[in-house]
Design a protein around this motif. Structure first.
Motif, PDB file in Angstrom:
ATOM      1  N   MET A   1       0.900  -0.884   0.226  1.00 18.65           N
ATOM      2  CA  MET A   1       0.550   0.179  -0.153  1.00 18.65           C
ATOM      3  C   MET A   1       1.051   1.730   0.129  1.00 18.65           C
ATOM      4  O   MET A   1       2.385   0.872   0.219  1.00 18.65           O
ATOM      5  CB  MET A   1      -1.030  -0.148   1.056  1.00 18.65           C
ATOM      6  CG  MET A   1      -2.014  -1.461   1.403  1.00 18.65           C
ATOM      7  SD  MET A   1      -2.926  -1.393   0.112  1.00 18.65           S
ATOM      8  CE  MET A   1      -4.001  -0.049   0.370  1.00 18.65           C
ATOM      9  N   ILE A   2       0.660   2.280  -0.398  1.00 24.61           N
ATOM     10  CA  ILE A   2       1.308   3.277  -0.761  1.00 24.61           C
ATOM     11  C   ILE A   2       0.167   4.926  -0.135  1.00 24.61           C
ATOM     12  O   ILE A   2      -0.984   4.870  -1.605  1.00 24.61           O
ATOM     13  CB  ILE A   2       2.009   3.297  -2.191  1.00 24.61           C
ATOM     14  CG1 ILE A   2       2.641   4.720  -2.203  1.00 24.61           C
ATOM     15  CG2 ILE A   2       0.764   4.033  -3.321  1.00 24.61           C
ATOM     16  CD1 ILE A   2       3.553   4.865  -3.711  1.00 24.61           C
ATOM     17  N   ASP A   3       1.001   5.999  -0.195  1.00 18.99           N
ATOM     18  CA  ASP A   3      -0.571   6.874   0.028  1.00 18.99           C
ATOM     19  C   ASP A   3       0.314   7.950  -1.057  1.00 18.99           C
ATOM     20  O   ASP A   3       1.671   7.783  -1.794  1.00 18.99           O
ATOM     21  CB  ASP A   3       0.526   8.156   1.789  1.00 18.99           C
ATOM     22  CG  ASP A   3      -0.031   7.177   2.590  1.00 18.99           C
ATOM     23  OD1 ASP A   3      -1.282   6.983   2.865  1.00 18.99           O
ATOM     24  OD2 ASP A   3       0.940   7.982   3.817  1.00 18.99           O
ATOM     25  N   ARG A   4      -0.660   8.525  -1.808  1.00 13.18           N
ATOM     26  CA  ARG A   4      -1.400   8.937  -2.249  1.00 13.18           C
ATOM     27  C   ARG A   4      -1.734  10.649  -2.963  1.00 13.18           C
ATOM     28  O   ARG A   4      -3.260  10.377  -2.388  1.00 13.18           O
ATOM     29  CB  ARG A   4      -1.592   8.293  -4.069  1.00 13.18           C
ATOM     30  CG  ARG A   4      -1.110   8.623  -5.367  1.00 13.18           C
ATOM     31  CD  ARG A   4      -2.110   8.149  -6.189  1.00 13.18           C
ATOM     32  NE  ARG A   4      -2.246   6.270  -6.785  1.00 13.18           N
ATOM     33  CZ  ARG A   4      -1.844   5.775  -7.400  1.00 13.18           C
ATOM     34  NH1 ARG A   4      -0.720   7.169  -8.147  1.00 13.18           N
ATOM     35  NH2 ARG A   4      -1.148   5.071  -6.553  1.00 13.18           N
ATOM     36  N   ALA A   5      -0.714  11.622  -2.551  1.00 14.60           N
ATOM     37  CA  ALA A   5      -1.569  12.359  -2.870  1.00 14.60           C
ATOM     38  C   ALA A   5      -2.387  12.642  -4.412  1.00 14.60           C
ATOM     39  O   ALA A   5      -1.738  13.101  -5.306  1.00 14.60           O
ATOM     40  CB  ALA A   5      -0.386  14.302  -2.562  1.00 14.60           C
ATOM     41  N   VAL A   6      -3.305  14.132  -3.838  1.00 18.05           N
ATOM     42  CA  VAL A   6      -4.365  14.287  -5.643  1.00 18.05           C
ATOM     43  C   VAL A   6      -4.892  15.537  -5.242  1.00 18.05           C
ATOM     44  O   VAL A   6      -5.326  16.240  -3.945  1.00 18.05           O
ATOM     45  CB  VAL A   6      -5.823  13.512  -5.614  1.00 18.05           C
ATOM     46  CG1 VAL A   6      -6.365  13.961  -6.226  1.00 18.05           C
ATOM     47  CG2 VAL A   6      -5.224  11.635  -5.827  1.00 18.05           C
ATOM     48  N   VAL A   7      -4.153  16.530  -5.722  1.00 14.00           N
ATOM     49  CA  VAL A   7      -4.548  17.986  -5.787  1.00 14.00           C
ATOM     50  C   VAL A   7      -5.118  18.342  -7.263  1.00 14.00           C
ATOM     51  O   VAL A   7      -4.775  18.754  -8.484  1.00 14.00           O
ATOM     52  CB  VAL A   7      -3.104  18.535  -5.900  1.00 14.00           C
ATOM     53  CG1 VAL A   7      -3.307  20.050  -5.334  1.00 14.00           C
ATOM     54  CG2 VAL A   7      -2.252  17.899  -3.975  1.00 14.00           C
TER      55      VAL A   7
ATOM     56  N   THR B   1      -4.563  19.257 -12.098  1.00 17.80           N
ATOM     57  CA  THR B   1      -4.513  18.294 -11.390  1.00 17.80           C
ATOM     58  C   THR B   1      -3.323  17.285 -11.325  1.00 17.80           C
ATOM     59  O   THR B   1      -2.829  17.388 -11.824  1.00 17.80           O
ATOM     60  CB  THR B   1      -5.596  17.282 -11.621  1.00 17.80           C
ATOM     61  OG1 THR B   1      -5.063  16.635 -13.446  1.00 17.80           O
ATOM     62  CG2 THR B   1      -7.037  17.819 -11.711  1.00 17.80           C
ATOM     63  N   LEU B   2      -2.991  16.781 -10.032  1.00 22.75           N
ATOM     64  CA  LEU B   2      -1.307  16.436 -10.100  1.00 22.75           C
ATOM     65  C   LEU B   2      -1.929  15.230  -8.985  1.00 22.75           C
ATOM     66  O   LEU B   2      -2.491  15.169  -7.680  1.00 22.75           O
ATOM     67  CB  LEU B   2      -0.658  17.272  -9.624  1.00 22.75           C
ATOM     68  CG  LEU B   2      -0.834  17.615  -8.382  1.00 22.75           C
ATOM     69  CD1 LEU B   2       0.252  16.663  -7.547  1.00 22.75           C
ATOM     70  CD2 LEU B   2       0.776  18.874  -8.481  1.00 22.75           C
ATOM     71  N   THR B   3      -1.151  13.943  -9.286  1.00 24.32           N
ATOM     72  CA  THR B   3      -0.838  13.181  -7.872  1.00 24.32           C
ATOM     73  C   THR B   3       0.434  13.076  -7.646  1.00 24.32           C
ATOM     74  O   THR B   3       1.729  13.072  -8.524  1.00 24.32           O
ATOM     75  CB  THR B   3      -1.451  11.709  -8.144  1.00 24.32           C
ATOM     76  OG1 THR B   3      -0.926  11.587  -9.928  1.00 24.32           O
ATOM     77  CG2 THR B   3      -2.773  11.616  -8.787  1.00 24.32           C
ATOM     78  N   ALA B   4       1.320  12.321  -6.864  1.00 21.73           N
ATOM     79  CA  ALA B   4       1.844  12.773  -6.280  1.00 21.73           C
ATOM     80  C   ALA B   4       2.576  11.162  -4.780  1.00 21.73           C
ATOM     81  O   ALA B   4       1.600  10.736  -4.346  1.00 21.73           O
ATOM     82  CB  ALA B   4       2.922  13.931  -5.515  1.00 21.73           C
ATOM     83  N   ALA B   5       3.659  10.687  -4.938  1.00 23.39           N
ATOM     84  CA  ALA B   5       3.666   9.518  -4.059  1.00 23.39           C
ATOM     85  C   ALA B   5       5.049   9.464  -4.274  1.00 23.39           C
ATOM     86  O   ALA B   5       5.787  10.028  -4.874  1.00 23.39           O
ATOM     87  CB  ALA B   5       2.775   8.144  -4.756  1.00 23.39           C
TER      88      ALA B   5
ATOM     89  N   VAL C   1      -5.495  12.972   0.639  1.00 20.38           N
ATOM     90  CA  VAL C   1      -4.385  12.046   0.952  1.00 20.38           C
ATOM     91  C   VAL C   1      -5.484  10.492   0.276  1.00 20.38           C
ATOM     92  O   VAL C   1      -6.070  10.078   1.282  1.00 20.38           O
ATOM     93  CB  VAL C   1      -3.035  11.455   1.775  1.00 20.38           C
ATOM     94  CG1 VAL C   1      -2.113  10.588   1.426  1.00 20.38           C
ATOM     95  CG2 VAL C   1      -2.035  12.880   1.365  1.00 20.38           C
ATOM     96  N   ARG C   2      -4.988   9.578  -0.319  1.00 19.61           N
ATOM     97  CA  ARG C   2      -5.324   8.148  -0.774  1.00 19.61           C
ATOM     98  C   ARG C   2      -4.329   7.350  -0.243  1.00 19.61           C
ATOM     99  O   ARG C   2      -2.808   6.717  -0.775  1.00 19.61           O
ATOM    100  CB  ARG C   2      -6.072   8.108  -2.468  1.00 19.61           C
ATOM    101  CG  ARG C   2      -6.851   8.955  -2.658  1.00 19.61           C
ATOM    102  CD  ARG C   2      -7.012   8.930  -3.849  1.00 19.61           C
ATOM    103  NE  ARG C   2      -8.163   9.745  -3.917  1.00 19.61           N
ATOM    104  CZ  ARG C   2      -9.169  10.245  -5.468  1.00 19.61           C
ATOM    105  NH1 ARG C   2      -8.293   9.486  -6.898  1.00 19.61           N
ATOM    106  NH2 ARG C   2      -9.305  10.910  -5.738  1.00 19.61           N
ATOM    107  N   ARG C   3      -5.289   5.905  -0.055  1.00 18.83           N
ATOM    108  CA  ARG C   3      -4.119   5.092   0.256  1.00 18.83           C
ATOM    109  C   ARG C   3      -4.614   3.594   0.090  1.00 18.83           C
ATOM    110  O   ARG C   3      -5.686   3.674  -0.530  1.00 18.83           O
ATOM    111  CB  ARG C   3      -4.367   4.424   2.263  1.00 18.83           C
ATOM    112  CG  ARG C   3      -3.578   3.584   2.622  1.00 18.83           C
ATOM    113  CD  ARG C   3      -1.786   4.120   3.049  1.00 18.83           C
ATOM    114  NE  ARG C   3      -1.415   2.646   3.601  1.00 18.83           N
ATOM    115  CZ  ARG C   3       0.171   2.972   3.934  1.00 18.83           C
ATOM    116  NH1 ARG C   3       0.517   4.382   3.598  1.00 18.83           N
ATOM    117  NH2 ARG C   3       0.485   1.886   4.913  1.00 18.83           N
TER     118      ARG C   3
ATOM    119  N   GLY D   1       1.925   0.206  -9.652  1.00 24.08           N
ATOM    120  CA  GLY D   1       2.857   0.379 -10.760  1.00 24.08           C
ATOM    121  C   GLY D   1       2.937   1.435 -11.019  1.00 24.08           C
ATOM    122  O   GLY D   1       2.745   2.056 -12.057  1.00 24.08           O
ATOM    123  N   LEU D   2       3.155   2.315 -10.249  1.00 26.10           N
ATOM    124  CA  LEU D   2       3.390   3.820 -10.285  1.00 26.10           C
ATOM    125  C   LEU D   2       4.830   4.294 -11.508  1.00 26.10           C
ATOM    126  O   LEU D   2       4.508   5.482 -11.960  1.00 26.10           O
ATOM    127  CB  LEU D   2       4.465   4.071  -9.249  1.00 26.10           C
ATOM    128  CG  LEU D   2       2.907   4.448  -7.735  1.00 26.10           C
ATOM    129  CD1 LEU D   2       3.603   5.126  -6.760  1.00 26.10           C
ATOM    130  CD2 LEU D   2       1.875   4.909  -7.903  1.00 26.10           C
TER     131      LEU D   2
END
Length: 335
Positions: free
Chosen positions: A1-7, A32-36, A315-317, A322-323
């Protein structure tokens, strides 16, 4: 599992004539962006761009999203995590006076704030982003949404972190008003448009500018035709910039003839923003597009009948699925 910021951050139009460097409105175009953070990544930062962002320089070191992420980490006394992966896509035109730089700065700083749990509230985020971007009139509506007034405190009144504090207030845009934003197919650089401004203006001009700024705020809240007609005829920046934007006078004239209260540069241009009664705004936009066509300039109309909401950041867990795979249409940069 990974934390992913969604903005998600909106475009903005600023100045609106006499509201130079202090009035802005959020517009429904989005970055829009995602960051992990990738475990075991070989690169310190990996950046993928899509949409209008693909035209920007390739190096992540030159990217405002990454720079703002880094600045937020520094402000929160944290290191930029190794293996940072950012995917960003934007529908905001670049170098057209619609706050693309402010949106990138807000997106990067907000992503760091939520992903690393820095604990910044909106005011702290706002002041950080304004210090990076240089001017608050795009940053404030990007964060708060709607139509906003932003005034920097006097230099003697500094916040504890050394950033000039900002006082902000919402402007209740009258429901009968709408914006017609017409974006031409040529860019103007903000640095150039700043360079054409004089270092000082006569006292009489400053007095006139203060009166027009007051007229703008009152006109926006009351849909007062007389006040808006005056306030959109700015004296501080448009007279010095209009000559850089090909066809500007004809586009403004077309907006007025089609029913707008007036039109002016969006930010420093090249977009022109008409303010019109809601029932006439589509006709105004079409007339502005047609006026630019007479100069062999293709343009796109964005009608803003209601200001957009401000940024969102969560933040989504999620499962790490496959990032590392890049989107087919994106541009990849690594550092």
């Amino acid at each position: 599992m990974i934390d992913r910021a969604v903005v998600r951050v909106p475009a903005t139009t600023s100045n609106l004539g006499a509201g130079f460097d202090c009035v802005g409105v959020a517009v429904g175009r989005w970055l829009t962006l995602t960051a992990a953070v990738e475990s075991g990544a070989s690169d310190s930062v990996r950046l993928y761009r899509e949409g209008t962002l693909t035209a920007l320089p390739a190096s992540p070191h030159d990217d405002l999203i990454v720079s703002a992420f880094t600045a937020a980490c520094a402000a929160g006394r944290r290191q930029v995590p190794h293996g940072l992966l950012v995917r960003a896509s934007s529908g905001i035109p670049v170098a057209r006076g619609l706050g693309s730089s402010a949106a990138a700065v807000v997106a990067g700083a907000a992503a760091a704030n939520v992903l690393l749990r820095l604990g910044f509230d909106d005011q702290r985020l706002l002041e950080l982003c304004a210090s990076i971007e240089g001017h608050p009139d795009n940053v404030v509506p990007a964060i708060h949404g709607g139509a906003m007034l932003a005034v920097a405190a006097a230099s003697s009144q500094q916040s504890g972190n050394g950033v000039s504090s900002l006082v902000t207030s919402r402007i209740e845009l009258h429901p009968d008003l709408a914006l017609a934003l017409v974006v031409p197919d040529f860019e103007v650089e903000t640095a150039l448009m700043r360079a054409v401004l004089p270092a000082a203006v006569p006292h009489a001009v400053a007095v006139r500018a203060a009166a027009l700024a007051a007229a703008l705020v009152a006109g926006l809240t009351r849909a007062h035709a007389g006040l808006l007609e005056l306030a959109l005829d700015d004296v501080l920046h448009v007279p010095f910039r209009r000559g850089v934007v090909r066809g500007y006078d004809a586009v403004v004239r077309a907006a007025r003839l089609a029913g707008a209260f007036g039109a002016t540069l969006s930010g420093s241009g090249s977009t022109v923003c008409g303010i019109a009664p809601r029932l006439a705004v589509h006709e105004v936009a079409a007339a502005m597009v047609e006026a630019w066509r007479g100069f062999d300039v293709r343009s796109e109309a964005i009608v803003c009948e209601t200001p957009a909401t401000g940024y969102s950041a969560t933040v989504r867990r999620e499962r790490d699925d496959g990032l590392d795979s890049a989107p087919d249409s994106g541009a990849q940069s690594t550092a």
